[in-house]
Motif scaffolding. Sequence first.
Motif, PDB file in Angstrom:
ATOM      1  N   HIS A 195       0.823  -1.216   0.000  1.00 28.63           N
ATOM      2  CA  HIS A 195       0.000   0.000   0.000  1.00 28.63           C
ATOM      3  C   HIS A 195       0.858   1.267   0.000  1.00 28.63           C
ATOM      4  O   HIS A 195       0.347   2.373  -0.011  1.00 28.63           O
ATOM      5  N   ARG A 254       2.441 -10.031  -8.349  1.00 28.63           N
ATOM      6  CA  ARG A 254       1.010  -9.855  -8.673  1.00 28.63           C
ATOM      7  C   ARG A 254       0.596 -10.903  -9.713  1.00 28.63           C
ATOM      8  O   ARG A 254       1.247 -11.056 -10.741  1.00 28.63           O
ATOM      9  N   ARG A 290      -1.216 -11.967   0.065  1.00 34.17           N
ATOM     10  CA  ARG A 290      -2.194 -10.959  -0.383  1.00 34.17           C
ATOM     11  C   ARG A 290      -3.019 -11.607  -1.487  1.00 34.17           C
ATOM     12  O   ARG A 290      -2.507 -12.422  -2.269  1.00 34.17           O
ATOM     13  N   ALA A 329      -4.122 -10.567  -4.345  1.00 32.98           N
ATOM     14  CA  ALA A 329      -3.752 -10.367  -5.749  1.00 32.98           C
ATOM     15  C   ALA A 329      -2.495 -11.129  -6.169  1.00 32.98           C
ATOM     16  O   ALA A 329      -2.080 -11.050  -7.324  1.00 32.98           O
ATOM     17  N   GLU A 379      -7.405 -14.513  -8.971  1.00 38.36           N
ATOM     18  CA  GLU A 379      -8.550 -14.994  -8.185  1.00 38.36           C
ATOM     19  C   GLU A 379      -9.633 -15.638  -9.064  1.00 38.36           C
ATOM     20  O   GLU A 379     -10.232 -16.642  -8.689  1.00 38.36           O
ATOM     21  N   GLU A 416      -8.649 -10.499  -3.255  1.00 39.62           N
ATOM     22  CA  GLU A 416      -8.212  -9.366  -4.066  1.00 39.62           C
ATOM     23  C   GLU A 416      -8.972  -8.091  -3.719  1.00 39.62           C
ATOM     24  O   GLU A 416      -8.401  -7.006  -3.693  1.00 39.62           O
ATOM     25  N   ASN A 417     -10.265  -8.227  -3.406  1.00 40.50           N
ATOM     26  CA  ASN A 417     -11.090  -7.032  -3.234  1.00 40.50           C
ATOM     27  C   ASN A 417     -11.764  -7.054  -1.855  1.00 40.50           C
ATOM     28  O   ASN A 417     -12.981  -7.042  -1.753  1.00 40.50           O
ATOM     29  N   GLU A 418     -10.942  -7.107  -0.824  1.00 41.53           N
ATOM     30  CA  GLU A 418     -11.471  -7.254   0.547  1.00 41.53           C
ATOM     31  C   GLU A 418     -12.317  -6.038   0.928  1.00 41.53           C
ATOM     32  O   GLU A 418     -11.983  -4.920   0.520  1.00 41.53           O
ATOM     33  N   HIS A 446     -14.708  -8.071   0.118  1.00 39.10           N
ATOM     34  CA  HIS A 446     -15.589  -8.864  -0.751  1.00 39.10           C
ATOM     35  C   HIS A 446     -14.901 -10.159  -1.166  1.00 39.10           C
ATOM     36  O   HIS A 446     -13.744 -10.145  -1.571  1.00 39.10           O
TER      37      HIS A 446
END
Length: 335
Positions: free
Chosen positions: A95, A226, A248, A250, A254, A275-277, A279
């Motif tokens: 990040h 990635r 992680r 990504a 996924e 990937e889209n936490e 969610h």
Amino acid sequence: MENNHNRQCQDLPQVLLLKPPPPIMVVLGEHRFSSTKFQFLKAWDSPLPLNQFLPKHANSIQAILCCSASRVTDDLLQLLPFVRLVVTASAGTNHIDLKACRRRGISVTNAGNVYSEDGADAAVGLLFDVLRKISAADRHVRQGLWVKKGDYPLGSKVGGKRIGIVGLGGIGLQVAKRLEAFGCIISYNSRNKKKFVSYPFYSNVCELAANSDALIICCSLTDQTRYMINKEVLSALGKKGVIVNVGRGAIIDEKELVRCLVTGAIAGAGLDVFENEPHVPKQLLELDNVVLSPHRAVITPESFTALCELVVGNLEAFFSNLPLLSPVMIECIDG
Ligand SMILES: O=CC(=O)O
């Protein structure tokens, strides 16, 4: 006296907090989060929007404390010319724009090894759960299906499994140590071969997958990692293979992972990260061969207590011109 104290506080260099820390960190770290060397500046406490708040305090902000949910971008750093340190409360640094930090002469520290043991325990727990079908069998019993339908299908033995660890850092090493004790056969992939271990090294993750019964993803997310676990790697792992991810989301493609799990192209997965936490792909919720966990592998009250010490220790070291306790090796990001 009070005024004196306030004046002294106002003169202290400021450490910017972009988002409120998790409540558990506030509780556990309360006695540590005050210092005579610096003062926290809470962006969310101000009625000003960030684009007015930051310029207002730009001259006094010398450090940023963040977690994996708050991005530290080049644009943000551009607004804060006196920042010389970014402290993240996470092991991962994806990040943070590390290249921008290096260019601007900003040091970065992370959670070092405080999470390694708990992260490894969780990875091993997920592996056991997937292989021995613990959560799925639990649901079978709770739903009364033991009585109505009889026994639940057997899980498979952990001992003797060939485990491919992707990323032999702090967490990966602890995973290896634990699974060796269960009689597993360890190999690994990482950026470089490690001189201090004798486990077989695979520079190619696809070859590691082809020679493993289970892949455990413990590496950090970088431009190089990635989607590293892609269709080719998953098919090399094969129909009987399982995958555990505490790195992680990504790092794995996924969509491809979901497809492999739905079609039986791999046998199962234990996933702490997505990937889209927060969610999680809907199809995963339906699958009994998948164990899901809400990105908490590394977090226990014990690891958070150690983290609070480390975070404050890094800030105090920085403001006392002492060596940082857990610097991130920025050179590593280029491989
Ligand atoms: O996922 C947790 C971390 O990177 O600390």
